[in-house]
Each structure stands twice: as structure tokens, then as C-alpha cells.
Design a protein around this motif. Structure first.
Motif, PDB file in Angstrom:
ATOM      1  N   SER A 111      56.898  47.877  27.593  1.00 17.84           N
ATOM      2  CA  SER A 111      57.737  47.816  26.393  1.00 17.84           C
ATOM      3  C   SER A 111      57.051  48.528  25.241  1.00 17.84           C
ATOM      4  O   SER A 111      55.837  48.664  25.191  1.00 17.84           O
ATOM      5  CB  SER A 111      58.001  46.356  25.993  1.00 17.84           C
ATOM      6  N   GLY A 153      57.846  55.400  23.170  1.00 17.21           N
ATOM      7  CA  GLY A 153      58.140  56.309  22.074  1.00 17.21           C
ATOM      8  C   GLY A 153      56.943  56.562  21.183  1.00 17.21           C
ATOM      9  O   GLY A 153      55.808  56.295  21.524  1.00 17.21           O
ATOM     10  N   THR A 196      58.804  45.052  19.601  1.00 16.04           N
ATOM     11  CA  THR A 196      60.185  44.709  19.950  1.00 16.04           C
ATOM     12  C   THR A 196      60.435  43.214  19.918  1.00 16.04           C
ATOM     13  O   THR A 196      61.556  42.776  20.091  1.00 16.04           O
ATOM     14  CB  THR A 196      60.501  45.234  21.367  1.00 16.04           C
ATOM     15  N   THR A 231      68.312  42.514  27.474  1.00 24.07           N
ATOM     16  CA  THR A 231      69.556  43.163  27.020  1.00 24.07           C
ATOM     17  C   THR A 231      70.531  42.172  26.403  1.00 24.07           C
ATOM     18  O   THR A 231      71.649  42.568  26.053  1.00 24.07           O
ATOM     19  CB  THR A 231      70.246  43.866  28.210  1.00 24.07           C
ATOM     20  N   ALA A 277      74.793  52.726  24.364  1.00 26.87           N
ATOM     21  CA  ALA A 277      73.512  53.396  24.592  1.00 26.87           C
ATOM     22  C   ALA A 277      72.342  52.439  24.370  1.00 26.87           C
ATOM     23  O   ALA A 277      71.319  52.528  25.051  1.00 26.87           O
ATOM     24  CB  ALA A 277      73.388  54.600  23.660  1.00 26.87           C
ATOM     25  N   LYS A 278      72.498  51.508  23.420  1.00 27.92           N
ATOM     26  CA  LYS A 278      71.441  50.541  23.149  1.00 27.92           C
ATOM     27  C   LYS A 278      71.220  49.619  24.336  1.00 27.92           C
ATOM     28  O   LYS A 278      70.084  49.268  24.672  1.00 27.92           O
ATOM     29  CB  LYS A 278      71.809  49.716  21.900  1.00 27.92           C
ATOM     30  N   GLN A 331      71.754  50.364  27.451  1.00 34.06           N
ATOM     31  CA  GLN A 331      71.064  51.171  28.458  1.00 34.06           C
ATOM     32  C   GLN A 331      69.593  51.360  28.093  1.00 34.06           C
ATOM     33  O   GLN A 331      68.710  51.339  28.953  1.00 34.06           O
ATOM     34  CB  GLN A 331      71.754  52.523  28.597  1.00 34.06           C
ATOM     35  N   GLU A 332      69.333  51.527  26.798  1.00 31.71           N
ATOM     36  CA  GLU A 332      67.950  51.712  26.346  1.00 31.71           C
ATOM     37  C   GLU A 332      67.117  50.454  26.574  1.00 31.71           C
ATOM     38  O   GLU A 332      65.946  50.530  26.929  1.00 31.71           O
ATOM     39  CB  GLU A 332      67.954  52.078  24.859  1.00 31.71           C
ATOM     40  N   ARG A 333      67.723  49.276  26.369  1.00 26.83           N
ATOM     41  CA  ARG A 333      66.999  48.013  26.513  1.00 26.83           C
ATOM     42  C   ARG A 333      66.884  47.567  27.965  1.00 26.83           C
ATOM     43  O   ARG A 333      66.150  46.630  28.262  1.00 26.83           O
ATOM     44  CB  ARG A 333      67.694  46.919  25.705  1.00 26.83           C
TER      45      ARG A 333
END
Length: 352
Positions: free
Chosen positions: A58, A61, A82, A223, A296-297, A299-301
Motif C-alpha cells: 500500500s 506512487g 492511506t 474498497t 476508477a477509484k 479499481q485503484e483501491r
């Protein structure tokens, strides 16, 4: 004046004592060895299936890279946290929880020898072989159950409630929990899941199922907030879409009705409906963009997992070899007889 007693054991005297009693020493070792072999043959074989799983780290980036560089020079900079409460070190606790184990109850398993299919709870409760040395405890438990009030147990129409388990459900949960082992390598964060069972195919099936349930539990947790936001944005999108269609229909109807009318008040009404339709369209368009961002969020999580080693049906059992059990029990018989001889002849080893 009280005299001190000193224990003085001479190796030569001990050897002579054993040689003089060698017949009974051999009998004790032989009888203990027979008992060990009987118990070994009366104990079901245990098969183990192992899965190695590497979870996604986790905090990726730029912020994650910055934290990694800072840690290399001894600085503790927590950038872009996060707030994730599920880290690999607590996965064993998660897998040992009541909710997680109860989720394994309805899994369908098939035996390797007969090919018969059972629900996992049914297999654990009714189709497990009992070790020879466990029979006294099983009989005591059976007698205690008969003397106590009846327990409904788990039936075909029964739904297990993790908040309030019956005695039989709790017993099945304890057995399943003892069959599952989860360890985490602190250096690599690789998760090792091991499931043991009397049937090799069921051991492999449950190892794969436990791995999938763990992935689902982690994905569901990470998620959850994003999915709640997505549901809310979907609700706003549906409302905005319905309002835009309604405004568009009202404008089109009014524009067609007053197409040949040149009165200013009717033209103003058509313009107001057009403005309202444009406003609804802008809101609809903005919410549509937010909806795509929310998707998209999610999918990102959603975490990614790498299966380092998948579940496989074990070929050899992991139980103790019978020859080892024979040796251990024979040594136990020898030690027992040797202790009895020392106690019997203790006076000749004590110097006053």
C-alpha cells in the motif's frame, strides 16, 4: 547431628544393574514399542497443502517512493498514508476470526478416494477418522452431550450465525481453526497459508479456498469506502439523468406547441425551459464525470495479489513415520524401567 546424604551414581554399577535386569528391560521396551506401533497405525495420516501469497504494497506512487527514500537514510516520513488497518502482520488474526472461519463452512469438498462431495462443515463433523488415543475423549464428550440438553447443531436448512454459535458449530469452528496456519515473513511480507487434513484433495481444495477468502476479505475492506462513494454517485447520476430527460422532454414539447406562435410570453416560456434543460445537462454531465472517477477509484483501491506458489494435492503425508514412533516408545519403555531400577536400588547409590 544430621548427616548429609550424597547421591553417587557409578556408571559401571548402573551397567551391571541393567545387565542383571536385561530381561525385564527388553520386555518393557518391547511392550512400549508395540503400544507405539498400535497408536501409530491407529492415527490417521495428515496431509498438508501450502500456498504462498504476496500482497500488493500500500502507499504507491510518488508519496510511497518518497517515504522509501527517506527510510533509507534513517528518516521516518509518513507521506500519503492511506489509513489502511489491514496490513500483512494481522492477516493470521483475520483468518482466525469467527466470521472468516464460518465463511468456510459451506464450501464444497470432494474426497480423493471415494469422490464423495460434502459441505466442509459436514465433512469435519461427520466424516473425520478418529485417532485411537482420542476415543476416550470422544466417548466422554458423547456421554456429556447425551446427559446435557440437546443441541440443534447444523442442518440443511440451518443458517449459521457468527454472533451466536451453537455448541456443535463452535466445535467445528475450533477444529477448522486448528487445521489452518498462516504466517507472514516480516522481511518480504510473503504470506504462507498451510491447511492440513486427512484427505490430500480436501487439503489442497481448502488451501485454495482459504487463499481466495483472504483475498476477498482484504479487497472488501480496502474498497469499502470507494464502493460506498460509487453507490452514492450512481444514485446521483440516475437522479440527474432522470431530471435532464424530464427537462428535455418538457422543452421539446413546449417548443413544438408554440412553434407558430409569435407572442413574447410563450417565447419566454420556451427560453426558460431551454435554460432549465441546459442547467440539468451541465449537472448531469458533471455527475457523470464524477461517476467515472468513482469507478476508477474502486479499481485503484482493489489490491493485487501475486500467487508465489499455488495449492497442489500433496503426494506424501506429513505425519510422523511409524519407525520413529516405534523408536520413541521403545526409548520411553527403557527410561521407565531404568527409573524403576534406580528407585528400587537407590540405597546402594547413596553415600552417607
Amino acid at each position: 547431628m544430621e548427616q548429609n546424604k550424597v547421591l553417587n551414581i557409578n556408571v559401571v554399577d548402573v551397567i551391571r544393574m541393567l545387565m542383571a535386569d536385561r530381561r525385564k528391560v527388553c520386555i518393557y521396551s518391547f511392550v512400549a514399542g508395540v503400544i507405539g506401533v498400535i497408536l501409530a497405525f491407529g492415527t490417521p495420516k495428515i496431509y498438508k497443502s501450502t500456498v504462498l501469497l504476496a500482497p500488493e504494497e500500500s502507499g504507491a506512487g510518488f508519496s510511497g517512493s518518497l517515504s522509501s527514500l527517506a527510510s533509507m537514510v534513517g528518516m521516518n516520513i509518513k507521506v500519503g498514508q492511506t489509513g489502511d488497518a489491514l496490513y500483512p502482520e494481522i492477516y493470521p488474526d483475520l483468518m482466525g476470526s469467527t466470521d472468516f472461519i464460518v465463511g468456510l463452512f459451506p464450501i464444497k469438498v470432494r474426497t480423493d478416494k471415494t469422490g464423495e462431495e460434502y459441505a466442509y462443515w459436514d465433512y469435519i463433523q461427520n466424516h473425520q477418522r478418529i485417532a485411537l488415543h482420542e476415543y476416550p475423549f470422544v466417548w466422554m464428550a458423547w456421554l456429556k452431550e447425551k446427559l446435557s440438553s440437546d443441541d440443534a447443531g447444523i442442518g440443511p436448512g440451518h443458517k449459521t450465525d457468527p454472533f451466536r454459535l451453537t455448541k456443535k458449530e463452535f466445535g467445528v469452528l475450533k477444529v477448522i481453526s486448528s487445521k489452518i496456519t498462516c504466517t507472514v515473513d516480516k522481511k518480504t511480507n510473503v504470506i504462507t497459508i498451510t491447511v492440513e487434513d486427512q484427505d490430500p484433495l480436501i487439503a489442497a481444495t481448502m488451501a485454495d479456498s482459504v487463499q481466495m477468502h483472504l483475498q476477498y476479505a482484504i479487497t472488501d475492506y480496502r474498497t469499502k469506502k470507494a464502493r460506498i462513494d460509487l453507490d452514492y454517485m450512481q444514485q446521483l447520476f440516475d437522479e440527474a439523468q432522470a431530471q435532464y430527460k424530464q427537462a428535455s422532454h418538457a422543452y421539446a414539447t413546449c417548443a413544438d406547441s408554440y412553434q407558430d406562435v409569435n407572442l413574447q410570453k410563450y417565447a419566454q416560456k420556451v427560453e426558460d425551459l431551454e435554460n432549465e434543460m441546459q442547467l440539468k445537462y451541465v449537472i448531469y454531465q458533471q455527475i457523470s464525470e464524477h461517476l467515472h472517477l468513482a469507478k476508477a477509484k474502486v479499481q485503484e483501491r482493489t489490491p493485487a495479489f501475486t500467487i508465489v506458489q499455488g495449492a497442489s494435492v500433496p503426494i506424501k503425508h506429513s505425519s510422523r513415520p511409524k519407525i520413529v514412533s516405534l523408536a520413541i516408545w521403545m526409548i520411553f519403555g527403557f527410561i521407565l524401567r531404568f527409573s524403576m531400577l534406580l528407585w528400587k536400588n537407590r540405597q546402594q547409590f547413596i553415600n552417607i
